[in-house]
Motif scaffolding. Sequence first.
Motif, mmCIF file in Angstrom:
data_model
loop_
_atom_site.group_PDB
_atom_site.id
_atom_site.type_symbol
_atom_site.label_atom_id
_atom_site.label_comp_id
_atom_site.label_asym_id
_atom_site.label_seq_id
_atom_site.Cartn_x
_atom_site.Cartn_y
_atom_site.Cartn_z
ATOM 1 N N ALA A 16 -2.479 12.302 2.128
ATOM 2 C CA ALA A 16 -2.703 13.328 3.154
ATOM 3 C C ALA A 16 -2.640 14.697 2.483
ATOM 4 N N PHE A 17 -3.571 15.558 2.824
ATOM 5 C CA PHE A 17 -3.614 16.920 2.308
ATOM 6 C C PHE A 17 -3.345 17.871 3.466
ATOM 7 N N ALA A 18 -2.216 18.574 3.377
ATOM 8 C CA ALA A 18 -1.802 19.470 4.463
ATOM 9 C C ALA A 18 -2.601 20.765 4.438
ATOM 10 N N PHE B 243 -7.189 12.396 3.490
ATOM 11 C CA PHE B 243 -7.440 12.965 4.806
ATOM 12 C C PHE B 243 -6.647 14.250 4.964
ATOM 13 N N LEU B 244 -7.033 15.032 5.955
ATOM 14 C CA LEU B 244 -6.402 16.330 6.208
ATOM 15 C C LEU B 244 -5.405 16.239 7.351
ATOM 16 N N THR B 245 -4.334 17.024 7.224
ATOM 17 C CA THR B 245 -3.380 17.203 8.320
ATOM 18 C C THR B 245 -3.247 18.706 8.553
ATOM 19 N N LEU B 246 -2.874 19.080 9.745
ATOM 20 C CA LEU B 246 -2.701 20.488 10.085
ATOM 21 C C LEU B 246 -1.247 20.733 10.442
ATOM 22 N N GLU B 247 -0.605 21.653 9.701
ATOM 23 C CA GLU B 247 0.789 22.012 9.984
ATOM 24 C C GLU B 247 0.805 23.142 11.003
ATOM 25 N N GLY B 248 1.172 22.824 12.206
ATOM 26 C CA GLY B 248 1.217 23.835 13.261
ATOM 27 C C GLY B 248 -0.172 24.191 13.759
ATOM 28 N N VAL B 249 -0.199 24.955 14.838
ATOM 29 C CA VAL B 249 -1.484 25.380 15.403
ATOM 30 C C VAL B 249 -1.571 26.900 15.505
ATOM 31 N N ASP B 250 -0.778 27.589 14.705
ATOM 32 C CA ASP B 250 -0.818 29.057 14.707
ATOM 33 C C ASP B 250 -2.218 29.578 14.403
ATOM 34 N N CYS B 251 -2.963 28.837 13.613
ATOM 35 C CA CYS B 251 -4.284 29.304 13.197
ATOM 36 C C CYS B 251 -5.303 29.329 14.330
ATOM 37 N N GLN C 81 -13.793 23.884 16.503
ATOM 38 C CA GLN C 81 -14.445 24.162 15.225
ATOM 39 C C GLN C 81 -13.704 23.456 14.082
ATOM 40 N N LEU C 82 -12.377 23.488 14.109
ATOM 41 C CA LEU C 82 -11.600 22.785 13.082
ATOM 42 C C LEU C 82 -11.873 21.286 13.119
ATOM 43 N N MET D 137 0.850 -1.184 0.000
ATOM 44 C CA MET D 137 0.000 0.000 0.000
ATOM 45 C C MET D 137 0.889 1.239 0.000
ATOM 46 N N ILE D 138 0.605 2.166 -0.895
ATOM 47 C CA ILE D 138 1.366 3.412 -0.958
ATOM 48 C C ILE D 138 0.548 4.513 -0.297
ATOM 49 N N ILE D 139 1.158 5.146 0.695
ATOM 50 C CA ILE D 139 0.531 6.250 1.428
ATOM 51 C C ILE D 139 1.455 7.449 1.325
ATOM 52 N N ASP D 140 0.951 8.553 0.791
ATOM 53 C CA ASP D 140 1.713 9.799 0.712
ATOM 54 C C ASP D 140 1.246 10.675 1.868
ATOM 55 N N LEU D 141 2.142 10.956 2.798
ATOM 56 C CA LEU D 141 1.759 11.658 4.017
ATOM 57 C C LEU D 141 1.851 13.179 3.944
ATOM 58 N N HIS D 142 2.090 13.721 2.744
ATOM 59 C CA HIS D 142 2.128 15.179 2.662
ATOM 60 C C HIS D 142 2.012 15.663 1.224
#
Length: 119
Positions: free
Chosen positions: A37-39, A92-100, A110-111, A1-6
Amino acid sequence: MIIDLHCDHLYKLQHRTNPMLDTSIERLLEGRVQIQAFALFIEPHLSSNEAFLKILGQIELFHKHVLSHPQVVWIRKWENLEAMDEEHIGAFLTLEGVDCIGNDLDKLHQLLDETSSKF
């Protein structure tokens, strides 16, 4: 299985930085990627309020441009992975940092709602 994490597909789509995006359904199929994964990414110089709005915009783009393809399955929990067949690509979604979210935990909640149960 190929998984692209970013991938920065949503950021590039939001900012129209490149007419040839790194990720497309054709490229995923050609590369035999089964899960992508979609950053969610924002520039570090933005205020938390501006950043939060940009992140919400990227989530909207994810729903409009990624999940609208019939071969793409939204991965929100393990059961979604187990239910996938070979014809589908999980996203799926990933979140880079929590500055937002700054210091506002309501924004975090909410996110979580936006990325797990809406649409």
